[in-house]
Design an enzyme around this catalytic site. Structure first.
Site: not given
Ligand code: DON
Length: 567
Positions: A376, A447
């Site tokens: 990420t 998430s």
């Protein structure tokens, strides 16, 4: 016996004395890049520079967001993306706060047991590698929605320098060349041929991505719908279909980024605003911070035995709640108020003791009666108008599903693995999920991304976030308290060694070669299991701190090629 006495002596000394790590006062106060008015901190120098260029053209943080995010897609294919999704948390100059969810969604054809074999076991790699792992991408919808609502420049002006970057190329760094080589065989296996990024690339080479330049050119001309309904959409769907994905044109057409109310909570004189579900980031961070608030961390010392115990025990409890209660708020009721309430959190910490760990297997999620109705990247921007944004965006794993759409010039995510494929079976990050995060058509997977904005006495104080899968929440937590409790500069707060506990597995993950061996022994003597191997990197935080004189200090994590640029 003798050994046990020595260990106990260590333990009493460490518990009794105020213990700091080897970080001294000078290291704590070692400042990062300073800027007078505006700053962008991201995983790549070129992306930070392009963001600043847009600000200097008169754009604001939301214009810079679009440019920075796309420049990361060009220069940092590891996580920067068009084929993934993300979250934005913002604070406007007038103090208004909000959040945008551009998380990927499950395709319409998705179903609960899609990753299970006939015996009900999870099929290895199906949710992590290749076309079946791909969720419907949200990134283009997200950056267009944020820029449409708050941006000042026209899209063509914003995207032009990024298109030129893709055409002219970027220089490969050492860390990047190493990664291309590491992932070369899996890229070839998934794509059945060598792709643009491969092991022949050396540090110092220039990579031009003309396919991506063309995709960005079309998006710049035709807008957001080019990606979801236009030629690019059609090219993407035919590519995915040929690879066996169930994503259709209808999936793309139906995709919308969603404005959400962020999670806000108080900690001392700070107001902390972070991402709400479908990210667990804000709620988990809030739970942990409220559980640790009554303890005198400042007195215990940075990364001391007692500080680590308090944080770890709060983290265990919050991650246990995460696994049970959290999921896409459009599909499940989440008892946010209760999860963040003082009464509930006091109850959760009631059995905390400095004498011994609370074993994770005795620590399920809390009970609430009745509900109230591998990569990420993060970037932080403060503009010259006083707006601040924190954005975390992802393909999930490193290069996502490893599936590379050659004609379009980008990787596709493997975000479907963030769902719980089967209750109790850990995902790639070892996270356990339950019904709340089971797969359903059009549902967004849970998430841990935690883009966060901190205010002090009502004024902007910090904007931050990080990659790191399950370790995101605890990295953001430690960075905030390094500044607030222990008086670190922004750069030192970001660079300081980090540790992590996520309830299950019941172990403290500590950054290798960073913690004093006596401290590790003292934790083990108390009954903690320590893992010094599992993850060499615990987050890669990019942050901006507003200093007392109003200037900005960047914290660009030394663990990557991250860079702060400002003016
Ligand atoms: O949304 C999440 O929580 C994950 N997909 C994030 C993945 C990540 O941070 C990978 N970075 N190391």
């Amino acid at each position: 016996m003798k050994n046990q006495i020595i260990i106990l002596l260590f333990f009493f000394c460490l518990v009794g004395c105020k213990q700091e790590t080897s970080i001294n006062k000078t290291q704590k106060e070692n400042k990062g890049t300073i800027a007078q008015k505006a700053m962008v901190v991201s995983a790549r120098k070129e992306a930070s520079e392009i963001g600043v260029k847009i600000l200097k053209l008169g754009g604001n943080a939301f214009d810079a967001m679009m440019a920075t995010e796309m420049a990361l897609a060009v220069t940092y294919p590891y996580a920067g993306n068009l084929g993934g999704g993300g979250f934005l948390v913002y604070r406007l100059a007038d103090g208004t706060k909000g959040a945008l969810d551009y998380r990927e969604k499950a395709p319409l054809a998705a179903y609960k047991d899609m990753y299970l074999d006939e015996e009900g076991n999870v099929i290895k790699n199906l949710s992590t590698v290749g076309s079946m792992a791909v969720g419907v991408p949200g990134t283009i919808a997200g950056i267009f929605e944020a820029q449409r609502r708050f941006g000042k420049l026209d899209v063509k002006t914003v995207l032009q320098p990024v298109i030129e970057l893709a055409q002219n190329g970027f220089v490969v760094t050492n860390k990047q060349a190493k990664r291309f080589s590491e992932y070369d065989s899996i890229f070839s296996a998934v794509n059945k041929k060598q792709i643009l990024f491969n092991k022949t690339i050396k540090a110092g080479d220039t990579i031009k991505n003309l396919a991506l330049a063309n995709t960005l050119q079309r998006i710049s001309e035709h807008g957001r719908d080019e990606f979801y309904k236009g030629e690019t959409a059609k090219m993407l769907v035919s590519f995915l279909e040929a690879k066996g994905s169930s994503i259709t044109l209808e999936d793309l057409e139906k995709y919308e980024a969603k404005w959400r109310n962020p999670v806000s909570f108080e900690y001392d004189d700070l107001t902390i605003t972070s991402m709400s579900p479908p990210s667990s980031g804000g709620i988990c961070l809030g739970q942990i911070m409220k559980m640790i608030e009554p303890f005198d961390l400042n007195d215990y010392g940075h990364n001391s035995l007692k500080t680590i115990q308090v944080l770890v025990e709060a983290e265990k409890r919050a991650y246990a709640d995460r696994s049970y209660y959290l999921g896409d708020p459009d599909f499940v009721d989440i008892p946010t108020k209760t999860l963040l309430s003082d009464v509930y959190l006091e109850g959760r910490m009631a059995n905390f003791s400095f004498k011994e760990p609370t074993p994770s297997d005795t620590l399920s999620h809390g009970y609430i009666v009745g509900y109230e109705s591998d990569e990420t990247t993060h970037y932080s921007i403060v503009d010259q108008f006083g707006n601040a944004i924190a954005v975390t965006t992802t393909l999930n794993g490193a290069y996502g599903s490893k599936l590379y759409a050659e004609e379009l010039g980008f990787f596709l995510n493997n975000e479907m693995d963030d769902f719980s494929s089967k209750p109790g079976v850990p995902n790639y990050y070892g996270l356990i999920g339950a019904e709340a995060n089971s797969i359903a058509p059009e549902k967004r997977m849970l998430s841990a991304m935690t883009p966060t904005i901190v205010e002090k006495e009502g004024e902007l104080y910090m904007t931050l976030g990080t990659p790191g899968g399950s370790t995101i929440i605890t990295s953001v937590l430690q960075t905030i308290i390094n500044v607030h409790e222990f008086g670190f500069s922004m750069q030192s707060a970001v660079d300081a060694p980090r540790f992590h506990h996520q309830w299950l597995p019941d172990e403290i993950r500590m950054e290798p070669n960073s913690f004093n061996i006596d401290l590790i022994k003292a934790l083990e003597a108390l009954g903690y299991s320590i893992n010094l191997k599992r993850s060499p990197v615990i987050g890669k935080v990019d942050a901006i701190l507003v200093l007392d004189d109003g200037t900005l200090e960047g914290g660009a994590d030394h663990r990557g090629d991250d860079t702060a640029v400002g003016f």
